[in-house]
Every structure is written in structure tokens, then in C-alpha cells.
Write a protein that holds these residues in place. Structure first.
Motif, PDB file in Angstrom:
ATOM      1  N   LEU A   6      44.933   5.022 -12.542  1.00  0.00           N
ATOM      2  CA  LEU A   6      45.701   4.185 -11.626  1.00  0.00           C
ATOM      3  C   LEU A   6      46.108   2.909 -12.352  1.00  0.00           C
ATOM      4  CD1 LEU A   6      46.686   3.661  -8.718  1.00  0.00           C
ATOM      5  CD2 LEU A   6      44.441   2.688  -8.251  1.00  0.00           C
ATOM      6  N   ILE A   7      47.419   2.723 -12.524  1.00  0.00           N
ATOM      7  CA  ILE A   7      47.948   1.533 -13.182  1.00  0.00           C
ATOM      8  C   ILE A   7      48.671   0.720 -12.115  1.00  0.00           C
ATOM      9  CG2 ILE A   7      49.464   0.639 -14.986  1.00  0.00           C
ATOM     10  CD1 ILE A   7      49.195   3.419 -16.347  1.00  0.00           C
ATOM     11  N   THR A  13      48.287  -4.484  -2.651  1.00  0.00           N
ATOM     12  CA  THR A  13      47.731  -3.860  -1.454  1.00  0.00           C
ATOM     13  C   THR A  13      47.727  -2.347  -1.622  1.00  0.00           C
ATOM     14  OG1 THR A  13      48.588  -5.662  -0.110  1.00  0.00           O
ATOM     15  CG2 THR A  13      48.018  -3.643   1.040  1.00  0.00           C
ATOM     16  N   ARG A  14      48.775  -1.812  -2.218  1.00  0.00           N
ATOM     17  CA  ARG A  14      48.841  -0.361  -2.449  1.00  0.00           C
ATOM     18  C   ARG A  14      47.690   0.107  -3.322  1.00  0.00           C
ATOM     19  NH1 ARG A  14      54.747   0.981  -4.396  1.00  0.00           N
ATOM     20  NH2 ARG A  14      55.530  -0.973  -3.655  1.00  0.00           N
ATOM     21  N   ARG A  15      47.340  -0.706  -4.297  1.00  0.00           N
ATOM     22  CA  ARG A  15      46.220  -0.354  -5.182  1.00  0.00           C
ATOM     23  C   ARG A  15      44.936  -0.222  -4.361  1.00  0.00           C
ATOM     24  NH1 ARG A  15      44.498  -3.557 -10.575  1.00  0.00           N
ATOM     25  NH2 ARG A  15      42.388  -2.833 -10.803  1.00  0.00           N
ATOM     26  N   ASN A  16      44.674  -1.211  -3.531  1.00  0.00           N
ATOM     27  CA  ASN A  16      43.473  -1.182  -2.705  1.00  0.00           C
ATOM     28  C   ASN A  16      43.459   0.037  -1.786  1.00  0.00           C
ATOM     29  OD1 ASN A  16      42.673  -3.616  -3.871  1.00  0.00           O
ATOM     30  ND2 ASN A  16      43.637  -4.831  -2.269  1.00  0.00           N
ATOM     31  N   ASN A  17      44.596   0.352  -1.192  1.00  0.00           N
ATOM     32  CA  ASN A  17      44.694   1.527  -0.320  1.00  0.00           C
ATOM     33  C   ASN A  17      44.447   2.815  -1.097  1.00  0.00           C
ATOM     34  OD1 ASN A  17      45.325  -0.173   1.811  1.00  0.00           O
ATOM     35  ND2 ASN A  17      47.518   0.187   1.650  1.00  0.00           N
ATOM     36  N   LYS A  23      38.580   7.438  -3.349  1.00  0.00           N
ATOM     37  CA  LYS A  23      37.116   7.462  -3.235  1.00  0.00           C
ATOM     38  C   LYS A  23      36.677   8.317  -2.054  1.00  0.00           C
ATOM     39  CE  LYS A  23      35.877   3.254  -5.669  1.00  0.00           C
ATOM     40  NZ  LYS A  23      35.202   1.963  -5.609  1.00  0.00           N
ATOM     41  N   LYS A  24      37.437   8.272  -0.988  1.00  0.00           N
ATOM     42  CA  LYS A  24      37.122   9.065   0.207  1.00  0.00           C
ATOM     43  C   LYS A  24      37.034  10.551  -0.139  1.00  0.00           C
ATOM     44  CE  LYS A  24      39.134  10.348   4.668  1.00  0.00           C
ATOM     45  NZ  LYS A  24      40.249  10.107   5.599  1.00  0.00           N
ATOM     46  N   TYR A  25      37.901  10.990  -1.047  1.00  0.00           N
ATOM     47  CA  TYR A  25      37.935  12.398  -1.433  1.00  0.00           C
ATOM     48  C   TYR A  25      37.118  12.684  -2.696  1.00  0.00           C
ATOM     49  CZ  TYR A  25      41.356  13.032   2.194  1.00  0.00           C
ATOM     50  OH  TYR A  25      41.979  13.075   3.421  1.00  0.00           O
TER      51      TYR A  25
END
Length: 61
Positions: A6-7, A13-17, A23-25
Motif C-alpha cells: 500500500l503506497i 483517509t483512504r489509507r486508513n480505510n 486487516k479485517k480480512y
């Protein structure tokens, strides 16, 4: 197992999402901080070649 690179900007905000979802998956993430060219001052921007960019992209950034 799938691994994602992930770059993105650290403040994005998109990065955090994206991190939350990945991580959820249970997907492994390597994060690379992007450079915000709008701010200037980053040493990596000294390597920016505007003529080369225009040649390859047909436009200014």
C-alpha cells in the motif's frame, strides 16, 4: 497468503480505510509512505524530471 503493498500519504483517509478493511480480512500489508509533491521540500523531489514526465505523459503534472 495474499500480501498487499500500500503506497499512500500518511495523512490519507483512504489509507486508513484500506488498512482497516485489509486487516479485517487478514491480508498482510506493507505500507510505503508516499511523497506529497504539492508540498515541495522532500529530497526525492530533487530527482523529478519535468521534461521526462511531459515526454512520457504528454502533459505537466
Amino acid at each position: 497468503m495474499m500480501k498487499v503493498l500500500l503506497i499512500s500519504l500518511a495523512s490519507s483517509t483512504r489509507r486508513n480505510n484500506a488498512v482497516v478493511i485489509l486487516k479485517k480480512y487478514g491480508i498482510s500489508i506493507n505500507i510505503i509512505n508516499a511523497v506529497d509533491g504539492r508540498l515541495g521540500g522532500d529530497p526525492l523531489l530533487q530527482h523529478y524530471d519535468e521534461i521526462g514526465f511531459i515526454r512520457h505523459r504528454g502533459r505537466r503534472r
